[in-house]
Write a protein that holds these residues in place. Structure first.
Motif, PDB file in Angstrom:
ATOM      1  N   LEU A 139     -33.828 -25.153  27.290  1.00 12.17           N
ATOM      2  CA  LEU A 139     -33.424 -26.089  26.980  1.00 12.17           C
ATOM      3  C   LEU A 139     -35.377 -26.490  26.322  1.00 12.17           C
ATOM      4  O   LEU A 139     -35.717 -27.244  27.302  1.00 12.17           O
ATOM      5  CB  LEU A 139     -32.685 -27.059  27.904  1.00 12.17           C
ATOM      6  N   VAL A 237     -25.669 -25.043  26.638  1.00  8.74           N
ATOM      7  CA  VAL A 237     -25.219 -25.958  28.067  1.00  8.74           C
ATOM      8  C   VAL A 237     -23.718 -25.840  28.417  1.00  8.74           C
ATOM      9  O   VAL A 237     -22.907 -26.332  27.166  1.00  8.74           O
ATOM     10  CB  VAL A 237     -25.976 -26.794  28.229  1.00  8.74           C
ATOM     11  N   GLU A 255     -27.232 -22.193  30.107  1.00 11.77           N
ATOM     12  CA  GLU A 255     -27.496 -23.519  31.234  1.00 11.77           C
ATOM     13  C   GLU A 255     -26.707 -23.161  31.561  1.00 11.77           C
ATOM     14  O   GLU A 255     -25.106 -23.383  31.289  1.00 11.77           O
ATOM     15  CB  GLU A 255     -28.453 -24.554  31.486  1.00 11.77           C
ATOM     16  N   ALA A 257     -23.484 -25.932  34.221  1.00 14.69           N
ATOM     17  CA  ALA A 257     -23.551 -27.330  34.635  1.00 14.69           C
ATOM     18  C   ALA A 257     -21.969 -27.139  34.893  1.00 14.69           C
ATOM     19  O   ALA A 257     -20.817 -26.738  34.259  1.00 14.69           O
ATOM     20  CB  ALA A 257     -24.131 -28.676  33.291  1.00 14.69           C
ATOM     21  N   ALA A 262     -22.743 -33.612  33.621  1.00 11.87           N
ATOM     22  CA  ALA A 262     -24.053 -32.752  34.537  1.00 11.87           C
ATOM     23  C   ALA A 262     -24.248 -31.651  32.991  1.00 11.87           C
ATOM     24  O   ALA A 262     -25.942 -31.965  32.968  1.00 11.87           O
ATOM     25  CB  ALA A 262     -23.771 -31.881  35.607  1.00 11.87           C
ATOM     26  N   ALA A 263     -23.782 -31.295  32.622  1.00  9.54           N
ATOM     27  CA  ALA A 263     -24.451 -30.862  30.898  1.00  9.54           C
ATOM     28  C   ALA A 263     -25.075 -32.121  29.831  1.00  9.54           C
ATOM     29  O   ALA A 263     -25.913 -31.497  29.516  1.00  9.54           O
ATOM     30  CB  ALA A 263     -22.735 -29.604  30.020  1.00  9.54           C
ATOM     31  N   GLN A 265     -27.097 -34.111  31.148  1.00 13.85           N
ATOM     32  CA  GLN A 265     -27.731 -34.861  31.940  1.00 13.85           C
ATOM     33  C   GLN A 265     -28.621 -33.722  31.405  1.00 13.85           C
ATOM     34  O   GLN A 265     -30.106 -33.880  31.636  1.00 13.85           O
ATOM     35  CB  GLN A 265     -27.085 -34.885  33.827  1.00 13.85           C
ATOM     36  N   ARG A 266     -28.191 -32.242  31.584  1.00 11.00           N
ATOM     37  CA  ARG A 266     -29.250 -31.030  31.454  1.00 11.00           C
ATOM     38  C   ARG A 266     -29.745 -30.962  29.800  1.00 11.00           C
ATOM     39  O   ARG A 266     -30.690 -30.733  29.763  1.00 11.00           O
ATOM     40  CB  ARG A 266     -28.697 -29.793  31.743  1.00 11.00           C
TER      41      ARG A 266
END
Length: 447
Positions: A139, A237, A255, A257, A262-263, A265-266
């Motif tokens: 990312l 994500v 990725e 999450a 949380a996604a 945040q990533r």
């Protein structure tokens, strides 16, 4: 027992244990094993290995127990909030009089056909390499724009927007609206991913949806969505459902999450973390600059102490030059004295060697004369000895003997004949004279 209790016409006061035992027998004898669907709550996994929990829906709940030998093969992801289907036998826990279900089998809700489809598609895509870690992209650390693929009415959208605004307020957000459940939603999700890639406006895409049953999340288990994620030119994500929910999209995405929040945040860095990092870096730079300045000041002080005025340096150099000149003069005088002494020493030795030279010269003349005399004497002696040896050699010469009338007799093979016994009649002999030789044959011999 139960027939006796309920068919007896005479009133009877029962013990509580008798009542609960009778009701338990009625349940076990008349209610078959049933499949029941609901949500797990108040789950307790006892140290003995048995599971105790409540199975509920919007209107009711029932206590359940699943013994260790029945739950050992189950996935450990079963937790509070899990939608499950279970095969259970109705019973009454006699000690407390609690109605409960004794669970024989348990599976996630919709496990049947949907779960089989999920497992087949997951294995197919895994064999094709869509889940390969080498295909997943990193990312971006600082995305220029963030794209969100979800329904505008989804609660997950508000959570994602709130998280993005809190973590990185200045990042632009582009929404690609699409339904996330229902008929045809999978194709629309795939179209939204393709549209985002064609427009190429974002550095990262967030594919999100709130929690729900397996049927609610099924759009994210469709092959068309998985292949659209894999073909995306933009990193994706996946933040679908709750932490315990897994979809095909999670495995294909770059990725996964556990939640939409949380996604988010990533996808973007935290502004406060960045600011803290900047502050720490600024403090580090300030400390480094201060240390360098202090070191430079100390070095300057050290150099200042070493710096000498040119006049003082000239004076010091002059002093050194004078000292070196004095040393040179002393060394020259000392060397001259040494050479003069050595010259005198050689002169005395040469003078002392003159008388020795004359004496040695006289000795050499005397020795030369003795040598000549010794050589002459030795030569005379050798000549006398040589003449005497010549005379002796002449006397021993066989030719001299033969010259006096003697002869040399030999067999034909060269053996000398010294006596008549060595001869036989008819032998051929060779006779050598002082001059010449002859052969003869023995006709007679005497002893």
């Amino acid at each position: 027992m139960s027939e006796y209790i309920f068919l007896d016409t005479k009133p009877r006061v029962l013990q509580v244990s008798e009542l609960t035992r009778a009701i338990n027998q009625l349940l076990e004898g008349n209610v078959p094993a049933l499949w029941v669907r609901g949500e797990i709550s108040n789950l307790v996994k006892a140290a003995s290995g048995h599971w105790y929990f409540a199975l509920k829906d919007e209107q009711a709940q029932v206590r359940c127990v699943m013994f260790r030998h029945k739950n050992q093969s189950l996935d450990s992801t079963i937790a509070n909030g899990s939608q499950v289907e279970l095969l259970a036998v109705a019973s009454l826990y006699e000690a407390r009089g609690d109605f409960q279900l004794t669970v024989e089998q348990l599976r996630p809700a919709g496990l049947g056909v949907l779960y089989e489809q999920f497992a087949r598609l997951k294995q197919k895509l895994e064999d094709e390499g869509l889940f390969d870690a080498t295909c997943k992209r990193a990312l971006p650390a600082f995305p220029r724009r963030v794209g969100i693929i979800t329904s505008p009415q989804a609660a997950a959208l508000r959570d994602v927007l709130t998280t993005l605004k809190r973590r990185l307020p200045g990042v632009p957000v582009i929404l690609y609206p699409t339904p996330v459940q229902g008929a045809g939603s999978a194709e629309k999700i795939a179209d939204a991913i393709q549209t985002a890639c064609e427009r190429n406006e974002c550095s990262v895409l967030i594919l999100c949806r709130g929690g729900g049953s397996i049927e609610d999340l099924w759009s994210f288990n469709e092959e068309v969505v998985a292949r659209a994620i894999f073909a995306s030119a933009i990193p994706i994500v996946s933040g679908v459902g709750h932490e315990t929910d897994f979809t095909i999209a999670d495995f294909v995405a770059d990725e996964r999450a556990p939640t939409p929040t949380a996604a988010a945040q990533r996808a973007v860095p935290d502004r406060e973390t960045l600011l803290k990092g900047l502050r720490d870096t600024a403090q580090h730079l300030l400390r480094s600059q201060r240390n360098r300045l202090q070191n430079a000041m100390q070095a300057l002080d050290y150099l200042q102490r070493r710096v000498v005025h040119p006049a003082e340096q000239l004076k010091q150099k002059s002093t050194v030059l004078d000292q070196m000149q004095q040393r040179l003069q002393r060394n020259f005088s000392h060397g001259l004295q040494q050479e003069q002494w050595r010259c005198k020493s050689y002169t005395h030795r040469l003078r002392g060697a003159g008388s020795d030279f004359r004496r040695m010269q006289d000795k050499l003349v005397h020795q030369s004369a003795r040598l000549v005399q010794a050589m002459q004497t030795g030569q005379s002696r050798k000549q006398v000895r040589l003449a005497t040896a010549g005379q002796h050699l002449g006397l021993l010469n066989p030719a001299q003997v033969l010259a006096r009338g003697y002869s040399l007799v030999q067999h034909s093979d060269g053996r000398l004949v010294c006596a008549a016994e060595q001869l036989a009649t008819g032998d051929t002999l060779r006779i050598t004279f002082a001059s010449g030789w002859a052969t003869t044959e023995v006709t007679e011999r005497g002893v």
